[in-house]
Design a protein around this motif. Structure first.
Motif, mmCIF file in Angstrom:
data_model
loop_
_atom_site.group_PDB
_atom_site.id
_atom_site.type_symbol
_atom_site.label_atom_id
_atom_site.label_comp_id
_atom_site.label_asym_id
_atom_site.label_seq_id
_atom_site.Cartn_x
_atom_site.Cartn_y
_atom_site.Cartn_z
ATOM 1 N N ASP A 94 2.185 7.911 -2.275
ATOM 2 C CA ASP A 94 3.314 7.384 -3.040
ATOM 3 C C ASP A 94 4.633 7.588 -2.310
ATOM 4 O O ASP A 94 5.649 7.954 -2.904
ATOM 5 C CB ASP A 94 3.368 7.999 -4.435
ATOM 6 C CG ASP A 94 2.199 7.554 -5.301
ATOM 7 O OD1 ASP A 94 1.747 6.408 -5.125
ATOM 8 O OD2 ASP A 94 1.748 8.340 -6.143
ATOM 9 N N ARG A 141 -3.502 1.166 -3.883
ATOM 10 C CA ARG A 141 -2.991 1.919 -5.037
ATOM 11 C C ARG A 141 -3.815 3.166 -5.334
ATOM 12 O O ARG A 141 -3.332 4.093 -5.954
ATOM 13 C CB ARG A 141 -2.961 1.029 -6.278
ATOM 14 C CG ARG A 141 -2.089 -0.179 -6.124
ATOM 15 C CD ARG A 141 -0.730 0.064 -6.693
ATOM 16 N NE ARG A 141 0.131 -1.092 -6.448
ATOM 17 C CZ ARG A 141 1.306 -1.006 -5.885
ATOM 18 N NH1 ARG A 141 1.770 0.147 -5.495
ATOM 19 N NH2 ARG A 141 2.025 -2.077 -5.698
ATOM 20 N N SER A 161 0.834 -1.202 0.000
ATOM 21 C CA SER A 161 0.000 0.000 0.000
ATOM 22 C C SER A 161 0.868 1.251 0.000
ATOM 23 O O SER A 161 1.322 1.695 1.059
ATOM 24 C CB SER A 161 -0.906 0.000 1.238
ATOM 25 O OG SER A 161 -1.678 1.180 1.270
#
Length: 165
Positions: A112, A85, A20
Motif C-alpha cells: 500500500d 490489490r 498495483s
C-alpha cells in the motif's frame, strides 16, 4: 534504447504500478528461462505479474507514482512482482517458488505504498488461506458454545440433585 523508448517503458511501468499498490522487489539471479516462465505463470494464476525492467527506469516509475524508490535495493538484476490489490496471494507464490527452487530472493516490498522489509513479505506468504482462517475461527466459536452448553448442563444436573434430596 532511444530516449523515447525509455520514456515509453517508464510510462507503461508507471501505469502498471498505479494499478498495483503492492510491489515486491526480487533478485532473479540464477533463474533459467524455463523457471522464470513457470514463476510468471504461477503469479499470473494468482492475479499478479512479474516484470523485469532496467533499474533506473523502475526507479523513475516509482518516483512518478510518488512511491519510495528504495535505491539501496536497485542493484544487480531486479524483478518486480506487481501483486495487485491482494498482497497475500503473490507473496505466497513467491515464497513457495523460492522454497522449491531457492530463487528468486526477496529484496524488499511496497505494501500500500509503504516500504517493508523482505522478512515482512515472507511472513505474508506464510499466512494461511482465508478459508482456513475462517474455519479456525468458526471452530473456536463452536468450542465456546460447547463449553457453555456443558456448563449449563452441569448446572441443571446440580439443581436436579439438590431438589431431589
Amino acid at each position: 534504447m532511444s530516449k523515447s523508448e525509455r520514456q515509453g517503458s517508464v510510462d507503461a511501468l508507471t501505469a502498471q504500478l498505479k494499478a498495483s499498490p503492492n510491489v515486491y522487489l526480487t533478485d532473479f539471479t540464477g533463474l533459467t528461462v524455463l523457471r522464470m516462465t513457470e514463476l510468471r505463470r504461477r503469479l499470473r494464476a494468482a492475479g499478479a505479474k512479474y516484470v523485469v525492467v532496467k533499474n533506473t527506469l523502475a526507479q523513475r516509475a516509482l518516483a512518478a507514482n510518488q512511491l519510495p524508490a528504495l535505491p539501496e535495493h536497485f542493484h544487480g538484476p531486479v524483478g518486480l512482482v506487481l501483486a495487485g490489490r491482494d498482497p497475500l496471494a503473490a507473496a505466497k507464490v513467491v515464497g513457495e517458488f523460492a522454497k522449491g527452487f531457492e530463487k528468486p530472493t526477496l529484496k524488499a516490498g511496497l505494501i500500500d505504498g509503504k516500504a517493508v522489509a523482505a522478512a515482512y513479505v515472507q511472513r505474508l506468504g506464510e499466512i494461511p488461506p482465508r478459508e482456513t482462517l475462517l474455519a479456525k475461527h468458526a471452530g473456536a466459536l463452536n468450542g465456546i458454545l460447547y463449553q457453555m452448553v456443558g456448563a449449563l448442563e452441569a448446572l441443571r444436573e446440580q439443581r436436579s440433585t439438590t431438589t431431589a434430596s
